[in-house]
Design a protein around this motif. Structure first.
Motif: not given
Length: 549
Positions: A61-70, A72-77
């Motif tokens: 679930d890459p798009f879902y994980q992208t939102f979750v990481s952001l 949590e104030k994490r950068w995303v590549g």
């Protein structure tokens, strides 16, 4: 009294909005479904029933994980296969950030204007009507999305105060390899408490731009998301993904709903299809860099159109566990010099070795190209006595060198180095011009196996052949900075791209290579290429004896 009630009502509304926004700051999935009004399945593919039992090739679930990481104030590549919907998702991320964070600034960038306008911002335009329902006073312009264009007028007794939401917007500009330094300066000028950088097609973004973004994103809610199709493991996208504060996400075409759905029904029209994957497999093979990059979202060890493969070099490194170099001696002692004349710009470099083993490879500032030749012919104390520049290089007397096995890049300032050798009675080979016909192997019909558009392309191709066949031994263990030398050589090696036009093999210009190397010339690789070329003895003149100092 009416004015007081209006202000009170506005204050209550703003308070409710702030409470709501704080909730959505932490739960962007709820914002996506509740406010933006889109189906959770677009974000979380595993919500489709046919994902039961699916083994994920990339990040689940890459798009879902992208939102979750952001959140949590994490950068995303994100390294992604083609046609997986990554550009569809970026506007949703951008609009979530603009809506829920006060005075938020979003800076979008891509290497080329066409990528920025016709892909990313075109998708922003498609998504804008939904954002406009949430933010009815927003305005979409060319490469600019303003969240609130009103000038709010408030009356406090006799004083009129105007409030304008300055900076609460998204903007876009180009930051490709040709606009690196200028774009980097622009990036350094952005500062905000709530700031998001969106980097599309990040593999092609200039390293200086990425460095500027990293350096300016110091706030706790200064976020960065970069995505694109990976080119190699040393492109800006992959290096960003490797940062400690970046969550690395891979989007594989094998994980897309169109592929996982066994009913063969196209879930998302226009996205990746089994037919497109099969076509790439038949054309390139599953193990090819292009297939791994464009189908699976995996960064290959070298670019998809790279001349060299990193593992070829590794098998020739004498200290590497993968070493398979052929230790038998064949070839000639050789010296090759890539000339420069600058104290602060491009560096001069040289490679030297015995037979098929390169033993010396180095680069250094060179303010005098004529003195460069003297350095190889004279002892250091003689150089100092004549007040020549001393570059502390090897001496020709330490090798069994024929003059026709000494090659000098004679283009431009290199002519002075050639003249310097002549002054010492040594007629070296000037490396310039068109292909060397006699060095091209013939096929069964006695026709040239290859054609090249320049000698430079031919020399690079020869190194490609020799590395692939493990016919070179790279033994630089005596270099005091060995680890960094090998690291830089690898970095330069995988950057070289080639093309075939009108049946002729060509290598991209040095200027294009320098842009991807952050403005640095591939000095070490050039010297390596020239040395390998000279050791083959293509310019044999048996009437010339060993060169001595």
């Amino acid at each position: 009294m009416f004015l007081f009630e209006t202000k009170l009502h506005r204050a209550k509304r703003e308070l409710a909005s702030r409470v709501s926004n704080k909730f959505y700051q932490k739960d962007p999935i709820a914002w996506y479904c509740d406010k933006f009004g889109e189906d959770i399945k677009n974000l979380k593919w595993s919500e489709y029933h046919f994902y039961d039992g699916h083994v994920w090739d990339g990040t689940p679930d890459p798009f879902y994980q992208t939102f979750v990481s952001l959140a949590e104030k994490r950068w995303v590549g994100i390294e992604s296969a083609t046609s997986t919907g990554k550009t569809y998702m970026l506007p949703r991320i951008l609009m979530w950030f603009l809506d829920v964070f006060p005075e938020a600034s979003v800076i979008t960038t891509a290497p080329k204007e066409g990528q920025l306008k016709n892909i990313l911002w075109k998708e922003i335009g498609r998504a804008y009507p939904k954002f406009n329902r949430i933010r009815p006073h927003s305005e979409l312009l060319t490469l600019r999305l303003k969240v609130d264009t009103r000038r709010a007028k408030e009356q406090f007794e006799d004083e009129v105060v105007y409030n304008l939401n300055v900076g609460h917007e998204a903007i876009g500009f180009v930051s490709g390899v040709g606009a690196g330094e200028e774009s980097a300066v622009k990036m350094q000028g952005f500062h905000a408490e709530n700031m998001l950088f969106v980097l599309d097609e990040m593999a092609g973004i200039h390293p200086a731009v990425l460095k500027a973004i990293i350096n300016t994103s110091t706030g706790s809610n200064n976020l960065v998301i970069g995505m694109g199709n990976p080119d190699s493991q040393i492109d800006p996208l992959h290096e960003f993904c490797d940062l400690d504060k970046t969550d690395h996400i891979i989007i594989s075409g094998y994980d897309h709903p169109n592929i996982v759905n066994k009913e063969k029904r196209e879930i998302i029209p226009g996205a990746v299809s089994q037919q497109s994957i099969d076509l790439r497999e038949s054309e390139y093979g599953k193990e090819s860099p292009f297939f791994k990059s464009r189908v699976r979202g995996i960064a290959p060890t070298q670019g998809t159109d790279s001349l060299f493969r990193l593992e070829w070099l590794e098998k020739c490194l004498i200290d590497d566990e993968k070493f398979h170099g052929k230790k038998r001696r064949y070839g000639y002692d050789a010296l090759a010099i890539d000339v420069a004349q600058s104290e602060a710009g491009d560096k001069a470099s040289y490679g030297a070795g015995k037979s098929n083993e390169i033993l010396y490879l180095d680069s250094f500032p060179c303010p005098n190209a004529l003195h460069l030749a003297f350095n190889f012919m004279m002892e250091n104390h003689d150089l100092d006595a004549k007040e020549y520049h001393n570059y502390d290089v090897i001496k020709v007397k330490d090798f069994n060198l024929y003059s026709h096995n000494i090659g000098v890049d004679s283009v431009g300032v290199g002519a002075a180095t050639v003249d310097g050798f002549l002054e010492k009675g040594v007629e070296v080979i000037g490396l310039n011009g068109g292909q060397l016909e006699d060095a091209i192997p013939l096929d069964n019909e006695e026709k040239p196996l290859y054609q090249f558009n320049s000698l430079r392309a031919q020399m690079y191709w020869q190194l490609r052949i020799d590395l692939e066949r493990n016919e070179v031994i790279v033994n630089l263990l005596s270099h005091p900075n060995y680890i960094n030398i090998i690291k830089q050589l690898k970095k330069e090696l995988v950057q070289i791209k080639y093309h075939i036009k009108s049946g002729k093999i060509g290598i991209e210009s040095k200027d294009d290579i320098k842009k991807r190397l952050g403005g640095k010339s591939p000095d070490l690789l050039d010297a390596f290429v020239y040395w390998n070329w000279m050791r083959h003895n293509f310019y044999d003149n048996s009437g010339i004896g060993i060169v001595s100092a």
